[in-house]
Design a protein around this motif. Structure first.
Motif, PDB file in Angstrom:
ATOM      1  N   GLU A 125       0.843  -1.204   0.000  1.00  0.00           N
ATOM      2  CA  GLU A 125       0.000   0.000   0.000  1.00  0.00           C
ATOM      3  C   GLU A 125       0.876   1.251   0.000  1.00  0.00           C
ATOM      4  N   PHE A 126       1.986   1.153   0.681  1.00  0.00           N
ATOM      5  CA  PHE A 126       2.952   2.258   0.702  1.00  0.00           C
ATOM      6  C   PHE A 126       3.401   2.596  -0.716  1.00  0.00           C
ATOM      7  N   ILE A 127       3.773   1.563  -1.460  1.00  0.00           N
ATOM      8  CA  ILE A 127       4.236   1.745  -2.835  1.00  0.00           C
ATOM      9  C   ILE A 127       3.115   2.302  -3.709  1.00  0.00           C
ATOM     10  N   LYS A 128       1.917   1.834  -3.482  1.00  0.00           N
ATOM     11  CA  LYS A 128       0.774   2.310  -4.263  1.00  0.00           C
ATOM     12  C   LYS A 128       0.570   3.816  -4.088  1.00  0.00           C
ATOM     13  N   ILE A 129       0.672   4.280  -2.851  1.00  0.00           N
ATOM     14  CA  ILE A 129       0.486   5.705  -2.595  1.00  0.00           C
ATOM     15  C   ILE A 129       1.603   6.517  -3.246  1.00  0.00           C
ATOM     16  N   LEU A 130       2.806   6.006  -3.176  1.00  0.00           N
ATOM     17  CA  LEU A 130       3.916   6.697  -3.842  1.00  0.00           C
ATOM     18  C   LEU A 130       3.663   6.806  -5.343  1.00  0.00           C
ATOM     19  N   ASP A 131       3.195   5.722  -5.928  1.00  0.00           N
ATOM     20  CA  ASP A 131       2.897   5.746  -7.364  1.00  0.00           C
ATOM     21  C   ASP A 131       1.826   6.792  -7.680  1.00  0.00           C
ATOM     22  N   GLU A 132       0.831   6.895  -6.811  1.00  0.00           N
ATOM     23  CA  GLU A 132      -0.235   7.874  -7.027  1.00  0.00           C
ATOM     24  C   GLU A 132       0.290   9.308  -6.957  1.00  0.00           C
ATOM     25  N   MET A 133       1.331   9.515  -6.151  1.00  0.00           N
ATOM     26  CA  MET A 133       1.931  10.845  -6.047  1.00  0.00           C
ATOM     27  C   MET A 133       3.010  11.069  -7.105  1.00  0.00           C
TER      28      MET A 133
END
Length: 502
Positions: A125-133
């Motif tokens: 989920e951490f990586i997903k949020i980074l990708d979204e940003m």
């Protein structure tokens, strides 16, 4: 560009860790050529961060400081030209706080930082949020553990600043340290140990030499830590480090780039203002000063290497305290790398050594100073004798001229103008000096202080730390090669001044 030697980067490879997509790998800390970490190091060990923590970058005093009610210091530097911003949190942690029972846990903690927390349930989920940003791990997001600093940062588009601040605050305030994630990162760190121990040159510089230089408190210089401590680390130990060091009154937040002042501070207050302060970790456990080297020690180590590496290492000044002296050795790093310097002419151009240089690692708790060379086996003895002679000449004020002195000053100042252009580099440099000294005075006054140093003061600094001072002399030579005869090269010293083979 000057070629860089095996010494400094070997130390740095064991001093810093960089985060990749799903794991952390050991990386050097900064592009330090020409500023405090110059030496001549091999190309494969050059800094991938490509930044220079040159203090002169911050001479313009163009930062703002606000301290939150919980003690968190917030430094902001506005760079409005490009709609990008770097968010960085620095913590006064690292090898310098470590006793043998926690040797390496600052490094392991850094590996665990970008994992699950109370708001983000997993690393996925951490990586997903980074990708979204739009944050790319590696070039735009990383973490570094060094001897006196731990820093976490990412660079993103300014429109995501509020979300980025919240994201970083969640990570620092409420990590979970899940057992499965700890096991995964433990394997990664042990992999770093395996690669480190497979490199005779890294072990030679980072452990063999440094342990003799700082034998009383070696763990406080040993960033990679202890394999046994890492293997036994528990989530409870991670939480212990969190509550001891990861508190707002032991940290600083840096925002460098394009931002809206009206929305920045409410976001910082909302996300970091609730971070609970703790006891100053250094009141009950003050950091001890490293004892001086009382007598010269020399040793030769055989290993599977092609060429011989020889080093003569001294204890140097303390950054933030002995500032003119620290800067003087920064300048010496540049001067000895000049192609027309006696150091290069008589060692490298003469054919005695393939490379040679000087490396000054500026630190609050005693800066190590290294003169080092690499030479073929048949030339190593003669090359070391020549290096020994050159060091003695420097200690006596020889081979130093006004032209090279001013060239080193100009080189430092010119490079600083380039360094200020990158917000990410800017933030990393500010955080690095804050971690060591607790303020930015050393950086903000660097150029003016450098310009004020006279040639006589420069020579006095060299004389103070080099002339008639005990040191560690070490040689890493190919299997089957005879030891370097340090006694022969040190024929002017009384026998009782040298402990051969210690």
């Amino acid at each position: 560009m000057k070629k860089i030697s095996s010494l400094g980067i070997c130390l740095l490879l064991c001093a810093c860790a960089a985060k990749e997509k799903s794991q952390l790998i050991t990386e050097p800390e900064a592009n330090l050529e020409g500023q405090g970490l110059v030496g001549k190091l091999p190309n494969e060990m050059q800094e991938t961060e490509s930044m220079n923590t040159n203090p002169s970058s911050f001479e313009n005093h163009n930062y703002n400081l606000k301290t939150l009610s919980n003690g968190l210091q917030v430094y902001t530097v506005e760079k409005p030209d490009i709609p990008m911003v770097t968010i960085l949190i620095a913590v006064k942690n690292g090898a310098f706080v470590e006793t043998p029972d926690i040797d390496g846990l600052a490094h392991l903690y850094e590996h665990m930082f970008f994992k699950a927390n109370e708001q983000v349930p997993s690393q996925a989920e951490f990586i997903k949020i980074l990708d979204e940003m739009g944050v790319e791990l590696g070039p735009n997001m990383n973490a570094y553990t060094s001897t006196e600093s731990v820093r976490y940062f990412y660079t993103l588009q300014s429109r995501y600043l509020d979300r980025g601040i919240e994201f970083l605050a969640d990570a620092v305030k409420a990590p979970k340290f899940l057992q499965d994630e700890l096991e995964n990162e433990r394997k990664v760190v042990i992999g770093e140990f395996d690669r480190y121990e497979a490199s005779p040159t890294q072990v030679f510089y980072q452990k063999d030499v440094m342990e003799k230089m700082f034998s009383t408190y070696f763990t406080r210089k040993n960033t990679i830590g202890s394999r046994e401590v890492i293997l036994a680390a528990t989530p409870e130990q991670m939480h212990s480090i969190q509550h001891r060091f990861y508190i707002p009154n032991n940290a600083a937040l840096f925002i460098v780039g394009a931002y809206d002042e009206a929305t920045l501070w409410p976001s910082i207050e909302r996300n970091f203002g609730t971070w609970e302060a703790g006891q100053d970790p250094f009141v009950q456990n003050p950091i001890p000063e490293h004892p001086a080297i009382n007598e010269t020690q020399t040793f030769t180590k055989n290993a599977e290497v092609q060429n011989a590496n020889v080093v003569q290492a001294y204890q140097g000044p303390k950054q933030g305290i002995d500032n003119k002296e620290s800067i003087s050795f920064d300048l010496l790093s540049i001067m000895l790398g000049l192609e027309d310097s006696a150091f290069q002419k008589e060692l490298v151009h003469s054919g005695l050594a393939s490379n040679a240089g000087f490396f000054s690692w500026s630190q609050r708790y005693t800066s190590p100073l290294f003169f080092n060379l690499e030479a073929s086996s048949d030339k190593a003895q003669v090359a070391y004798a020549k290096m020994k002679e050159l060091i003695e000449r420097l200690a006596n004020g020889q081979d130093i001229n006004e032209k090279d002195f001013e060239t080193a000053k100009i080189s430092t100042e010119v490079r600083s103008a380039y360094d200020r252009e990158s917000g990410q580099h800017y933030a990393l440099g500010l955080a690095d000096v804050w971690s060591s000294t607790g303020a930015l005075d050393y950086y903000t006054n660097y150029v003016s202080l450098m310009k004020s140093i006279t040639l006589d003061e420069f020579k006095n600094s060299l004389r103070k730390y080099l002339k008639d001072q005990a040191y560690v002399g070490g040689a890493l030579v190919p299997e089957g090669q005879a030891p370097i005869d340090f006694l022969l090269a040190q024929k002017n010293l009384a026998p009782n001044q040298i402990e051969e083979g210690k």
